[in-house]
Every structure is written in structure tokens, then in C-alpha cells.
Design a protein around this motif. Sequence first.
Motif, PDB file in Angstrom:
ATOM      1  N   GLN A 175      -4.673  16.373   1.576  1.00  0.00           N
ATOM      2  CA  GLN A 175      -3.553  17.109   1.462  1.00  0.00           C
ATOM      3  C   GLN A 175      -3.271  17.696  -0.099  1.00  0.00           C
ATOM      4  N   SER A 196      -7.650  22.095   8.832  1.00  0.00           N
ATOM      5  CA  SER A 196      -6.204  21.695   9.451  1.00  0.00           C
ATOM      6  C   SER A 196      -5.987  22.422  10.670  1.00  0.00           C
ATOM      7  N   LYS A 209      -7.634   5.549   6.055  1.00  0.00           N
ATOM      8  CA  LYS A 209      -7.245   6.912   6.768  1.00  0.00           C
ATOM      9  C   LYS A 209      -6.136   7.890   6.114  1.00  0.00           C
ATOM     10  N   ALA A 210      -5.043   6.808   5.865  1.00  0.00           N
ATOM     11  CA  ALA A 210      -3.812   7.630   5.258  1.00  0.00           C
ATOM     12  C   ALA A 210      -4.019   7.929   3.832  1.00  0.00           C
ATOM     13  N   GLN A 211      -4.814   7.083   3.047  1.00  0.00           N
ATOM     14  CA  GLN A 211      -4.912   7.502   1.660  1.00  0.00           C
ATOM     15  C   GLN A 211      -5.880   8.617   1.550  1.00  0.00           C
ATOM     16  N   PRO A 244      -9.546   6.086  -3.148  1.00  0.00           N
ATOM     17  CA  PRO A 244      -8.405   5.500  -2.462  1.00  0.00           C
ATOM     18  C   PRO A 244      -8.229   4.072  -2.861  1.00  0.00           C
ATOM     19  N   LYS A 248      -6.237  11.219   4.044  1.00  0.00           N
ATOM     20  CA  LYS A 248      -5.443  12.235   4.527  1.00  0.00           C
ATOM     21  C   LYS A 248      -4.516  12.550   3.016  1.00  0.00           C
ATOM     22  N   ALA A 249      -4.221  11.950   2.288  1.00  0.00           N
ATOM     23  CA  ALA A 249      -3.192  12.203   1.106  1.00  0.00           C
ATOM     24  C   ALA A 249      -4.083  12.940   0.215  1.00  0.00           C
ATOM     25  N   SER A 265     -10.372   2.424   7.944  1.00  0.00           N
ATOM     26  CA  SER A 265      -9.133   1.390   8.084  1.00  0.00           C
ATOM     27  C   SER A 265      -8.101   2.323   8.096  1.00  0.00           C
ATOM     28  N   ASP A 266      -7.055   1.913   8.822  1.00  0.00           N
ATOM     29  CA  ASP A 266      -5.786   2.409   8.676  1.00  0.00           C
ATOM     30  C   ASP A 266      -5.268   2.882   7.449  1.00  0.00           C
ATOM     31  N   GLU A 267      -5.312   1.944   6.411  1.00  0.00           N
ATOM     32  CA  GLU A 267      -5.068   2.349   5.041  1.00  0.00           C
ATOM     33  C   GLU A 267      -5.861   3.315   4.682  1.00  0.00           C
TER      34      GLU A 267
END
Length: 411
Positions: free
Chosen positions: A319, A223, A311-313, A49, A315-316, A307-309
Motif C-alpha cells: 500500500q 488491487s 500478511k498484514a505487514q 517486515p 500488505k502495508a 503468517s498473519d503478522e
Amino acid sequence: MATLNDNYLKLKAGYLFPEIARRVNAFAEANPDAKIIRLGIGDVTEPLPAACRQAMVQAVEDMGNRDTFKGYGPEQGYAWLREKIAAHDFQARGCEISADEIFISDGSKCDTGNILDIFGDDNIIAVTDPVYPVYVDTNVMAGHTGDANENGEYGGLVYIPITAENNFTAAIPTQKVDLIYLCFPNNPTGATASKEHLTAWVEYAKANGSIILYDAAYEAFISDPSLPRSIYEIPGAKECAIEFRSFSKTAGFTGTRCAFTVVPKTLTAKAKDGSDVELWKLWNRRQATKFNGVSYIIQRAAEAVYSDEGKAQVKALIQFYMENAQIIREQLTAAGLSVYGGENAPYVWVKTPQGLSSWDFFDKLLQTCNVVGTPGSGFGAAGEGYFRISAFNSRENVEEAMQRITEKFKV
């Protein structure tokens, strides 16, 4: 004359994954033009990430300045990382785990083997079958088993079969065992454990004075909100369980190495004199003696996961791999194969077609499709007749591999 630890001589000829590599390398040398797609070893393929890479770059800069330079760090891990883990991975899910109960390491594979340092040689040890080979092999190395029989089962271990016939559920032993290895989401079958099932295990462990060694390396792939992601979501688990986790598959740290183990301070075991001894103290002593800690640069990268970034990365990433798993499941099911797992885990567990053994299917898949998977029998006797396929690869490779397999093995 120096002597050996003869327990190593009891190990089977080759650890599963080196044997896979040997066969694949032999095939590649004989077939240099073959495009081999590797869906065997669970190694990630996608880049780290961005948040983690940026944190590493900044950490490298820190090492170039006298004021921010870091030498030896704490063997247990830096407090700022342990606090992030405690808050985000446990306290946010209602688990009362404190930062000082978390030990940063270079891999959960290492920790699941090294944890044996603090346990005695007379424990009765239970493992699931099939099982991640490290649990068994490290006990063999430590002298906790007898020899292996013709099925590869070692004397002295209690094997708990998990198969399609019992819906891949690890049955509670009818006998008393002392150390219990559980892995959910399961490697290799991809099976999961419900709260009810883990509750039964915790109740068993507390009633028998047992310790559960709980490998949750794949918890991020869950999930289904009804499934526990930590054993500490179960009341009483802090009195009977050690949990292992990893950044390897969650955030792609297989090449950078960072993981952690949770040893609650409420966890005890018996000394020979019958007294109760806090396991946290022993593990802390073991790490301080035998481990110099994970590098500052890598720990800063792991911190960025929260970090917020980050966590999003992450998660991607999860997925992406789970979409790969869905493709594998759907394609193989459509071809008429019996398929399990791959829904809350990155591994798909396949019943071998045409009555082939696990290794025969491995060889046929390699030779006819140029695709590499993992023979189920390499994980234990109950894995015979099954095959593990990993979702860790590029989308292009997964789709091409499924096309090749379904063309050759459509039932």
C-alpha cells in the motif's frame, strides 16, 4: 588458446542499469552537492517486515544449536515453505498447484534466464517490446539470436509491440512461436492483462505447442479483483505455462534474495525424437546440478510472509509503494504529461515531453532536477519516447522529486 562464447560479443555495450549507474556516477562526481533522487532501478527502500526479521533472528539461533542446525538444504527448497506458497498463493485462488511443483530460488531474474537451460536452441522466441532486458540478453548469451540492428532488435526474436496505440496489449502472434515471455503486471509499462487476454494466450499456446514463460513478480500490487494474479487462474495454463514469482518487491527481499518458479508436472515439450518430455523432471535435474538452494535463514524469513503478522505487514508495504505510485501519477498528469501504469503496478510509464528521446529526457531530468528514472528505449525499440519512474522510494523523496519535475516540465 582458450576461446570465448562469441554470443556475448553480440550484446549491446552495456546492460541498461549499469549504464544508468555510469551516467549517474559521472554526474555525481561533477556535482558533489547535488541531492540526487533515484526513481530508476526498481529497488525497494523500506525495511523488511518485522515478522520476516524475527523469523531470521530465530533461524540464526537455530544455526547455533546442534539439534536445529541446518547444513545443505533441498535444492528445490524446504517443504514447509513450498507448502505455504502452494496454499496461500495458488490453492487459495483456485489454482491446482502442488508444493512439489514449486522451486525456491534466489531470484526470478535468475530463473527467467536459467530456464533456457532446459530448452533447445531451435525455438522461435517471442518477447514484448518494451521488455525486461534479461529475457532478451539471456537468449543472446545462449546463442538463440542473430545480431542487433540499429534499433537494438536482435535477429531471430519475434517482437510484440505494447504501446499507447494498442492500449499496451500484447497482440497474439499471427505466426507460430515456441517460447513466449509475458510479464504482467508489466515491467516497464505497468500495464495489466485481463483474464480474457490471458485466456487468448493460453489457447494460442495450447494450439501451437508453445510454452509461456510468465513473469508474475509484481502480482501482489494488483488491487483490481477482476485481474488474474497467476496465469494458472486460466483453465489449461498448467499444460502450457511456467510462472516466476519473487519476494523481492512483495516483501522487500531485494537484498536477502528469495523467489520461486512453478513448473507444473503436466507441462511437456518435444525431444528431437518427437517424444513428449516432462519439463518438471528437467528443471528438477538442472536445479539439483547447478544450484545449492536458498539459505535456511532466508527461507524462514520468506515463510513468515504467510503468517498473519507477515500478511498484514506486507500488505502495508504494498500500500505504501502504491500510494507513492498514485502521487507520481497525479502530479505528472496535473503537469500535463501523458502517464500510464501505476494503478496495479509500482511503475509509472511516462511519454517524454518536448519531443525528447528517452535518453535525452534521462539526461535532462538528471541535470535539471537531479532525479533518476529509466529510459524507455533501454527496454526496446517500442520504448523510445517513453520513460519509467519507479514508486520504490521514501514518501519524502517521491514528493520532492515530483515537485522538481513538475516545476521544470509543466506543459
